[in-house]
Design a protein around this motif. Structure first.
Motif, PDB file in Angstrom:
ATOM      1  N   MET A   7       0.818  -1.217   0.000  1.00  0.00           N
ATOM      2  CA  MET A   7       0.000   0.000   0.000  1.00  0.00           C
ATOM      3  C   MET A   7       0.853   1.269   0.000  1.00  0.00           C
ATOM      4  SD  MET A   7      -3.106  -0.883  -0.270  1.00  0.00           S
ATOM      5  CE  MET A   7      -3.938   0.629   0.175  1.00  0.00           C
ATOM      6  N   ARG A   8       2.073   1.193   0.584  1.00  0.00           N
ATOM      7  CA  ARG A   8       2.920   2.384   0.644  1.00  0.00           C
ATOM      8  C   ARG A   8       3.294   2.861  -0.750  1.00  0.00           C
ATOM      9  NH1 ARG A   8       7.990   2.250   3.792  1.00  0.00           N
ATOM     10  NH2 ARG A   8       7.641   4.460   4.044  1.00  0.00           N
ATOM     11  N   ALA A   9       3.367   1.923  -1.692  1.00  0.00           N
ATOM     12  CA  ALA A   9       3.727   2.291  -3.054  1.00  0.00           C
ATOM     13  C   ALA A   9       2.667   3.156  -3.708  1.00  0.00           C
ATOM     14  CB  ALA A   9       3.969   1.031  -3.884  1.00  0.00           C
ATOM     15  N   LEU A  10       1.468   3.177  -3.143  1.00  0.00           N
ATOM     16  CA  LEU A  10       0.372   3.972  -3.699  1.00  0.00           C
ATOM     17  C   LEU A  10       0.141   5.247  -2.892  1.00  0.00           C
ATOM     18  CD1 LEU A  10      -2.168   1.115  -4.489  1.00  0.00           C
ATOM     19  CD2 LEU A  10      -0.621   2.239  -6.086  1.00  0.00           C
ATOM     20  N   ASN A  11       1.187   5.714  -2.179  1.00  0.00           N
ATOM     21  CA  ASN A  11       0.981   6.866  -1.298  1.00  0.00           C
ATOM     22  C   ASN A  11       0.734   8.162  -2.051  1.00  0.00           C
ATOM     23  OD1 ASN A  11       3.563   7.390  -2.233  1.00  0.00           O
ATOM     24  ND2 ASN A  11       4.483   7.596  -0.215  1.00  0.00           N
ATOM     25  N   TRP A  12       0.841   8.163  -3.370  1.00  0.00           N
ATOM     26  CA  TRP A  12       0.534   9.364  -4.156  1.00  0.00           C
ATOM     27  C   TRP A  12      -0.966   9.654  -4.197  1.00  0.00           C
ATOM     28  CZ3 TRP A  12      -2.688   8.373  -8.238  1.00  0.00           C
ATOM     29  CH2 TRP A  12      -2.740   7.055  -8.695  1.00  0.00           C
ATOM     30  N   ILE A  13      -1.781   8.636  -3.938  1.00  0.00           N
ATOM     31  CA  ILE A  13      -3.233   8.814  -4.035  1.00  0.00           C
ATOM     32  C   ILE A  13      -3.733   9.892  -3.075  1.00  0.00           C
ATOM     33  CG2 ILE A  13      -5.457   7.671  -3.611  1.00  0.00           C
ATOM     34  CD1 ILE A  13      -4.267   5.131  -4.762  1.00  0.00           C
ATOM     35  N   LYS A  14      -3.107  10.009  -1.915  1.00  0.00           N
ATOM     36  CA  LYS A  14      -3.571  10.992  -0.935  1.00  0.00           C
ATOM     37  C   LYS A  14      -3.357  12.427  -1.407  1.00  0.00           C
ATOM     38  CE  LYS A  14       0.692  11.019   1.839  1.00  0.00           C
ATOM     39  NZ  LYS A  14       1.271  10.684   3.156  1.00  0.00           N
ATOM     40  N   TYR A  15      -2.582  12.603  -2.450  1.00  0.00           N
ATOM     41  CA  TYR A  15      -2.334  13.953  -2.971  1.00  0.00           C
ATOM     42  C   TYR A  15      -3.311  14.341  -4.084  1.00  0.00           C
ATOM     43  CZ  TYR A  15       1.997  13.690  -0.329  1.00  0.00           C
ATOM     44  OH  TYR A  15       2.912  13.581   0.688  1.00  0.00           O
ATOM     45  N   LEU A  16      -4.172  13.419  -4.460  1.00  0.00           N
ATOM     46  CA  LEU A  16      -5.144  13.717  -5.498  1.00  0.00           C
ATOM     47  C   LEU A  16      -6.248  14.648  -4.977  1.00  0.00           C
ATOM     48  CD1 LEU A  16      -5.851  10.406  -7.467  1.00  0.00           C
ATOM     49  CD2 LEU A  16      -4.905  12.533  -8.369  1.00  0.00           C
ATOM     50  N   THR A  17      -6.655  15.572  -5.823  1.00  0.00           N
ATOM     51  CA  THR A  17      -7.828  16.401  -5.564  1.00  0.00           C
ATOM     52  C   THR A  17      -8.714  16.318  -6.800  1.00  0.00           C
ATOM     53  OG1 THR A  17      -6.830  18.381  -6.532  1.00  0.00           O
ATOM     54  CG2 THR A  17      -6.462  18.013  -4.164  1.00  0.00           C
ATOM     55  N   PHE A  18      -9.899  16.867  -6.708  1.00  0.00           N
ATOM     56  CA  PHE A  18     -10.787  16.859  -7.872  1.00  0.00           C
ATOM     57  C   PHE A  18     -10.138  17.601  -9.040  1.00  0.00           C
ATOM     58  CE2 PHE A  18     -14.087  18.931 -10.455  1.00  0.00           C
ATOM     59  CZ  PHE A  18     -14.752  17.812 -10.907  1.00  0.00           C
ATOM     60  N   THR A  19      -9.515  18.738  -8.767  1.00  0.00           N
ATOM     61  CA  THR A  19      -8.874  19.530  -9.828  1.00  0.00           C
ATOM     62  C   THR A  19      -7.736  18.754 -10.476  1.00  0.00           C
ATOM     63  OG1 THR A  19      -9.438  21.602  -8.720  1.00  0.00           O
ATOM     64  CG2 THR A  19      -7.659  21.685 -10.340  1.00  0.00           C
ATOM     65  N   LYS A  20      -6.934  18.070  -9.672  1.00  0.00           N
ATOM     66  CA  LYS A  20      -5.806  17.296 -10.205  1.00  0.00           C
ATOM     67  C   LYS A  20      -6.294  16.105 -11.025  1.00  0.00           C
ATOM     68  CE  LYS A  20      -2.634  18.573  -6.469  1.00  0.00           C
ATOM     69  NZ  LYS A  20      -1.755  18.110  -5.380  1.00  0.00           N
ATOM     70  N   LEU A  21      -7.359  15.469 -10.549  1.00  0.00           N
ATOM     71  CA  LEU A  21      -7.929  14.337 -11.282  1.00  0.00           C
ATOM     72  C   LEU A  21      -8.517  14.806 -12.614  1.00  0.00           C
ATOM     73  CD1 LEU A  21      -8.602  11.329 -11.315  1.00  0.00           C
ATOM     74  CD2 LEU A  21     -10.718  11.861 -10.097  1.00  0.00           C
ATOM     75  N   LYS A  22      -9.197  15.922 -12.581  1.00  0.00           N
ATOM     76  CA  LYS A  22      -9.762  16.491 -13.803  1.00  0.00           C
ATOM     77  C   LYS A  22      -8.661  16.830 -14.801  1.00  0.00           C
ATOM     78  CE  LYS A  22     -12.784  20.284 -15.307  1.00  0.00           C
ATOM     79  NZ  LYS A  22     -13.543  21.490 -14.851  1.00  0.00           N
ATOM     80  N   ASN A  23      -7.560  17.378 -14.298  1.00  0.00           N
ATOM     81  CA  ASN A  23      -6.422  17.716 -15.163  1.00  0.00           C
ATOM     82  C   ASN A  23      -5.787  16.461 -15.763  1.00  0.00           C
ATOM     83  OD1 ASN A  23      -4.440  19.836 -16.121  1.00  0.00           O
ATOM     84  ND2 ASN A  23      -3.043  18.539 -14.956  1.00  0.00           N
TER      85      ASN A  23
END
Length: 323
Positions: A1-17
């Motif tokens: 799970m640590r390898a996916l620690n980037w997910i916590k940095y996602l926001t709606f704006t970042k996902l949309k981009n």
């Protein structure tokens, strides 16, 4: 799970981009389309290095571009202009990032702005900078360790000390798990160290390494053929008709990196990707323009179009494994 620690940095704006980047990637030949903001940046703290690796333009002194250390205010400007869209910040390009005295401040500033951080190091000065690392809290550290004895290590990491590498791993492993960054050990496979691959599992357990990556070495010309491993599994090349090393894989007319990310030199020059080590294709200057202004100028978009139509004619792409 640590390898996916980037997910916590996602926001709606970042996902949309990200979605916009994906659709641009699919329809890139239309130069009228607006190129979205990058979701990752590779920023070069410095192109100075303390080692003399024979296949590295920085280590061998073959870089013709100026050497120096990034200005912290320039770094903050770039972060401020792109923080709404950035997911990941890679704090290395050429050189040894830990030689920059303000690397910790860069990591902290990115963290403050909800951006994941990582950097790659030869680990020669890591242990004496461990307090800076703990305070800064990077998400990931890549340790380059291309040999398990001083003899094999020093054949490529010239002027390096294997014991400093082991000491750095030991110090990192002693950090409490909740505070410890994800540790990735990268092992460049050469003829002189390929027999040590089987010993890496023991190293992983001993130093609580999260991930070990075997990397194929990048070389330049026939004179470096003797570096390549005997086992073709660990080489990205095959011999051409004239004996020149050529990539095994077909170069496809596409590239994720040039669309989804951007690479910035220590003095603020935007280059197409990390394979432009000597900044021969400068797209613009971030001291006078914003990142996305440059990415939407004709020069950058024309370069993207060329990558997606005739990539095999671009010299730096001939040494790239990006699918």
């Amino acid at each position: 799970m640590r390898a996916l620690n980037w997910i916590k940095y996602l926001t709606f704006t970042k996902l949309k981009n990200l979605i916009k980047l994906y659709f641009y990637f699919k329809r890139n030949k239309n130069l009228d389309l607006v190129l979205p903001h990058p979701s990752f940046i590779s920023f070069e703290p410095t192109n100075f290095c303390n080692l003399k690796c024979p296949a590295c333009p920085s280590g061998t002194g073959k870089l013709t571009r100026p050497k120096g250390y990034a200005d912290l205010n320039l770094f903050k400007k770039i972060i401020d202009e792109n923080k709404k869209y950035l997911i990941n910040l890679i704090l290395h390009f050429q050189g040894e990032p830990l030689l920059h005295k303000e690397l910790g401040e860069m990591i902290k500033y990115a963290n403050k702005n909800n951006i994941r951080t990582e950097f790659s190091t030869n680990a020669q000065v890591l242990s004496q900078n461990i307090k800076t690392i703990i305070d800064a809290k990077p998400d990931k550290i890549i340790i380059s360790l291309d040999g398990l004895t001083q003899d094999t290590y020093n054949k490529y990491r010239i002027n390096g000390d294997i014991n400093k590498g082991f000491k750095s791993l030991e110090v990192l492993s002693s950090i409490p798990k909740k505070l410890r960054p994800l540790i990735e050990l990268q092992f460049l496979v050469f003829k002189h160290n390929e027999k040590e691959i089987k010993e890496l599992k023991q190293l992983k357990k001993k130093y609580k390494i999260d991930r070990i990556v075997l990397k194929t070495a990048q070389i330049y010309g026939k004179e470096q053929l003797d570096l390549l491993p005997s086992n073709p599994r660990y080489s990205r090349y095959k011999n051409g008709s004239d004996g020149t090393p050529i990539l095994k894989n077909t170069i496809r007319n596409r590239c994720n990196r040039i669309v989804f990310g951007s690479v910035i030199t220590w003095d603020g020059k935007l280059v197409p990707c990390c394979f432009d080590k000597d900044a021969k294709h400068i797209m613009g200057d971030l001291t006078v323009s914003t990142l996305n202004e440059i990415r939407n100028e004709k020069a950058y978009k024309r370069f993207v179009k060329n990558v997606f139509s005739q990539r095999n004619k671009i010299e730096m792409c001939k040494n790239c494994t990006e699918a």
